[in-house]
Design a protein around this motif. Structure first.
Motif, PDB file in Angstrom:
ATOM      1  N   LEU A  85       0.865  -1.170   0.000  1.00  0.00           N
ATOM      2  CA  LEU A  85       0.000   0.000   0.000  1.00  0.00           C
ATOM      3  C   LEU A  85       0.899   1.216   0.000  1.00  0.00           C
ATOM      4  N   SER A  86       0.648   2.125  -0.909  1.00  0.00           N
ATOM      5  CA  SER A  86       1.464   3.338  -0.986  1.00  0.00           C
ATOM      6  C   SER A  86       0.551   4.546  -0.869  1.00  0.00           C
ATOM      7  N   VAL A  87       0.940   5.491  -0.023  1.00  0.00           N
ATOM      8  CA  VAL A  87       0.208   6.737   0.182  1.00  0.00           C
ATOM      9  C   VAL A  87       1.180   7.873  -0.114  1.00  0.00           C
ATOM     10  N   GLU A  88       0.746   8.810  -0.928  1.00  0.00           N
ATOM     11  CA  GLU A  88       1.608   9.937  -1.272  1.00  0.00           C
ATOM     12  C   GLU A  88       0.794  11.219  -1.197  1.00  0.00           C
ATOM     13  N   PHE A  89       1.384  12.264  -0.582  1.00  0.00           N
ATOM     14  CA  PHE A  89       0.693  13.545  -0.489  1.00  0.00           C
ATOM     15  C   PHE A  89       1.723  14.657  -0.269  1.00  0.00           C
ATOM     16  N   ASP A  90       1.315  15.879  -0.550  1.00  0.00           N
ATOM     17  CA  ASP A  90       2.150  17.053  -0.346  1.00  0.00           C
ATOM     18  C   ASP A  90       1.723  17.755   0.927  1.00  0.00           C
ATOM     19  N   VAL A  91       2.691  18.312   1.646  1.00  0.00           N
ATOM     20  CA  VAL A  91       2.399  19.095   2.846  1.00  0.00           C
ATOM     21  C   VAL A  91       3.250  20.354   2.852  1.00  0.00           C
ATOM     22  N   GLU A  92       2.718  21.400   3.471  1.00  0.00           N
ATOM     23  CA  GLU A  92       3.504  22.606   3.744  1.00  0.00           C
ATOM     24  C   GLU A  92       4.183  22.401   5.089  1.00  0.00           C
ATOM     25  N   LEU A  93       5.459  22.646   5.145  1.00  0.00           N
ATOM     26  CA  LEU A  93       6.183  22.519   6.405  1.00  0.00           C
ATOM     27  C   LEU A  93       6.038  23.816   7.192  1.00  0.00           C
ATOM     28  N   ARG A  94       5.630  23.684   8.462  1.00  0.00           N
ATOM     29  CA  ARG A  94       5.374  24.860   9.294  1.00  0.00           C
ATOM     30  C   ARG A  94       6.363  24.998  10.447  1.00  0.00           C
ATOM     31  N   GLY A  95       7.333  24.120  10.552  1.00  0.00           N
ATOM     32  CA  GLY A  95       8.319  24.210  11.625  1.00  0.00           C
ATOM     33  C   GLY A  95       7.982  23.306  12.792  1.00  0.00           C
ATOM     34  N   LEU A  96       8.766  23.444  13.857  1.00  0.00           N
ATOM     35  CA  LEU A  96       8.600  22.607  15.044  1.00  0.00           C
ATOM     36  C   LEU A  96       7.614  23.230  16.022  1.00  0.00           C
ATOM     37  N   ASP A  97       6.803  22.398  16.610  1.00  0.00           N
ATOM     38  CA  ASP A  97       5.920  22.830  17.689  1.00  0.00           C
ATOM     39  C   ASP A  97       6.777  22.960  18.941  1.00  0.00           C
ATOM     40  N   LYS A  98       6.665  24.040  19.631  1.00  0.00           N
ATOM     41  CA  LYS A  98       7.520  24.315  20.793  1.00  0.00           C
ATOM     42  C   LYS A  98       7.207  23.398  21.982  1.00  0.00           C
TER      43      LYS A  98
END
Length: 146
Positions: A85-98
């Motif tokens: 099973l393969s899942v592929e998607f794009d995401v915007e990186l928003r940084g680390l949660d503090k």
């Protein structure tokens, strides 16, 4: 647009795969029981059989002997399982949660997004099918007189 933890996305996808596998196993078990066994009032399973007359050698004499053969032993069995099973998607990186150092992401807004994006690909490979069906079949076949 709200952010989410990439870890939470991976856990959700993994849980969906686990749930799908459990559903396949449950359906396979139910099909096996319905086709080849009857369940008694006490919850035990009895094999469905077909009566056949087969040659039998007794003290050098060949005679025809009736046998009740389990249907289960007369058919070839295949286990149904997920292979890949393969899942592929794009995401915007928003940084680390503090608070918990989780990498945060969001769904991309489109081509005009100013945030860096990443393509995430997750591949799951199923394990080998259980050998319980074949072990049960061997046990049934070994129970016949030789």
């Amino acid at each position: 647009m709200s952010s989410f933890s990439l870890k939470a996305v991976f856990e959700a996808v993994h849980q969906a795969v686990v749930d799908a596998g459990a559903s396949v196993e449950k359906a396979s078990w139910q099909s096996l029981c319905d086709r080849y066994f009857t369940q008694g009032a006490d919850g035990t399973y009895e094999p469905k059989t077909v009566r056949m007359t087969l040659p039998h050698v007794d003290q050098g004499q060949v005679t025809q002997q009736p046998y009740d053969l389990p249907l289960f032993a007369l058919v070839r069995h295949h286990a149904l399982s997920m292979d890949t099973l393969s899942v592929e998607f794009d995401v915007e990186l928003r940084g680390l949660d503090k608070t918990d150092d989780a990498l945060m992401a969001a769904m991309p807004k489109g081509f005009l997004s100013r945030n860096p994006t990443a393509k995430v690909s997750i591949t799951f490979k199923g394990g080998d099918a259980h050998e319980g069906v074949m072990l049960l079949n061997d046990k049934i076949l070994k129970s016949f007189p030789r």
